[in-house]
Scaffold this active site. Sequence first.
Site, mmCIF file in Angstrom:
data_model
loop_
_atom_site.group_PDB
_atom_site.id
_atom_site.type_symbol
_atom_site.label_atom_id
_atom_site.label_comp_id
_atom_site.label_asym_id
_atom_site.label_seq_id
_atom_site.Cartn_x
_atom_site.Cartn_y
_atom_site.Cartn_z
ATOM 1 N N HIS A 33 -7.072 3.034 4.078
ATOM 2 C CA HIS A 33 -6.621 3.762 5.352
ATOM 3 C C HIS A 33 -8.214 4.183 6.025
ATOM 4 O O HIS A 33 -7.837 4.164 7.337
ATOM 5 C CB HIS A 33 -5.860 5.085 4.884
ATOM 6 N N GLU A 91 -2.031 8.222 8.222
ATOM 7 C CA GLU A 91 -0.538 7.912 8.167
ATOM 8 C C GLU A 91 0.129 8.069 9.279
ATOM 9 O O GLU A 91 0.940 7.631 9.729
ATOM 10 C CB GLU A 91 -0.116 8.462 6.725
ATOM 11 N N ASP A 148 0.891 -1.181 0.070
ATOM 12 C CA ASP A 148 0.105 -0.017 0.253
ATOM 13 C C ASP A 148 1.023 1.099 0.169
ATOM 14 O O ASP A 148 1.955 1.113 0.084
ATOM 15 C CB ASP A 148 -0.875 0.018 1.284
ATOM 16 N N SER A 149 0.393 2.353 -0.231
ATOM 17 C CA SER A 149 1.071 3.659 -0.145
ATOM 18 C C SER A 149 1.735 3.955 1.438
ATOM 19 O O SER A 149 2.599 4.631 1.465
ATOM 20 C CB SER A 149 0.152 4.936 -0.224
ATOM 21 N N CYS A 163 -11.006 3.557 0.304
ATOM 22 C CA CYS A 163 -9.371 3.620 0.617
ATOM 23 C C CYS A 163 -9.175 2.925 1.850
ATOM 24 O O CYS A 163 -9.660 2.779 2.708
ATOM 25 C CB CYS A 163 -9.114 5.231 0.932
ATOM 26 N N CYS A 204 -4.492 -1.407 -1.870
ATOM 27 C CA CYS A 204 -4.473 0.072 -2.067
ATOM 28 C C CYS A 204 -5.521 0.375 -3.324
ATOM 29 O O CYS A 204 -5.221 -0.221 -4.246
ATOM 30 C CB CYS A 204 -3.295 0.813 -2.199
HETATM 31 N N1 DGL Z 1 -4.869 3.413 0.943
HETATM 32 C C1 DGL Z 1 -4.969 3.970 -0.415
HETATM 33 C C2 DGL Z 1 -5.996 3.652 -1.044
HETATM 34 O O1 DGL Z 1 -6.738 2.697 -0.463
HETATM 35 C C3 DGL Z 1 -4.223 5.491 -0.716
HETATM 36 C C4 DGL Z 1 -4.092 6.177 0.367
HETATM 37 C C5 DGL Z 1 -3.261 7.481 -0.163
HETATM 38 O O2 DGL Z 1 -1.895 7.139 -0.190
HETATM 39 O O3 DGL Z 1 -3.720 8.493 -0.839
HETATM 40 O O4 DGL Z 1 -6.457 4.165 -2.059
#
Ligand code: DGL
Length: 257
Positions: free
Chosen positions: A196, A162, A20-21, A194, A83
């Site tokens: 997150h 984050e 993931d990011s 997302c 992600c």
């Molecule tokens: N967790 C990521 C997603 O599911 C993206 C969060 C990000 O880096 O902007 O889209």
Amino acid sequence: MSPKPVEPEITPHATVGLFDSGLGGLSVLRAMQTHLPQAHLLYVADSGFAPYGERDEPFIVDRSLHISQFLLSQGAQALVVACNTATAAAVKELRAAFPQVPIVGVEPGVKPAVAQSRNQRVGVMATPGTLKSEKFRQLVSSHAQGAELVLQACPGLAREIERGELDTPALRALVHEFCEPLRAAQVDTVVLGCTHYPFVRPLIAQALGPDVLILDTADAVARHAASRLARVPRLSSAHQAPPGGLQLWSSGDAAHL
Ligand code: DGL
């Protein structure tokens, strides 16, 4: 006598790479641990380059290829793009680059949300990158089925999550700002698009009120990954990683991860 069909060999001990990011994919990792307790999981948080949601697609494709190559070099037999933004931007390129590898992506759960919504008004919270992608446009045209979708881009929300503190005034203010238009539109179901966002689900639930159903896809993705692993060839025991193991890497601060 007709020959019996060959059952694919289930590989509960497979090594699976996720990325993931940043920290968001840990929500998918948690579901993977539930559905595939015997798998050996490798996780890369690209925190040094997060968030992806406000980056352009070529950048995300480059990072995704680079990280996938790394995970495969560490023994991953299958990949989970944990992600939504990276799936939308790069899953096609990843499948073209690694055609032998089962690759599972994550996308906002529009289909289950439309199926469960009573008033056919569904909110989707996701990064700007996910919402403006061609892949998301296709998802909506295949699964909206006439329901009204209220798309809410949440710039800055993944970045704030984050930081690792999940109930700060800044986070509450952002969540409130992004949930308000969804309340005003009287959606009865909201998709967390997302990985997150499940980490601030309690704040989102509070901002939306008790009558709104909140859906995320971590569990469905983990179940899908488990079924795809049925097609991964079993390694000889000498090459098998220890079952139930977990290795984590970060391109940012590893201690933070
Ligand atoms: N967790 C990521 C997603 O599911 C993206 C969060 C990000 O880096 O902007 O889209």
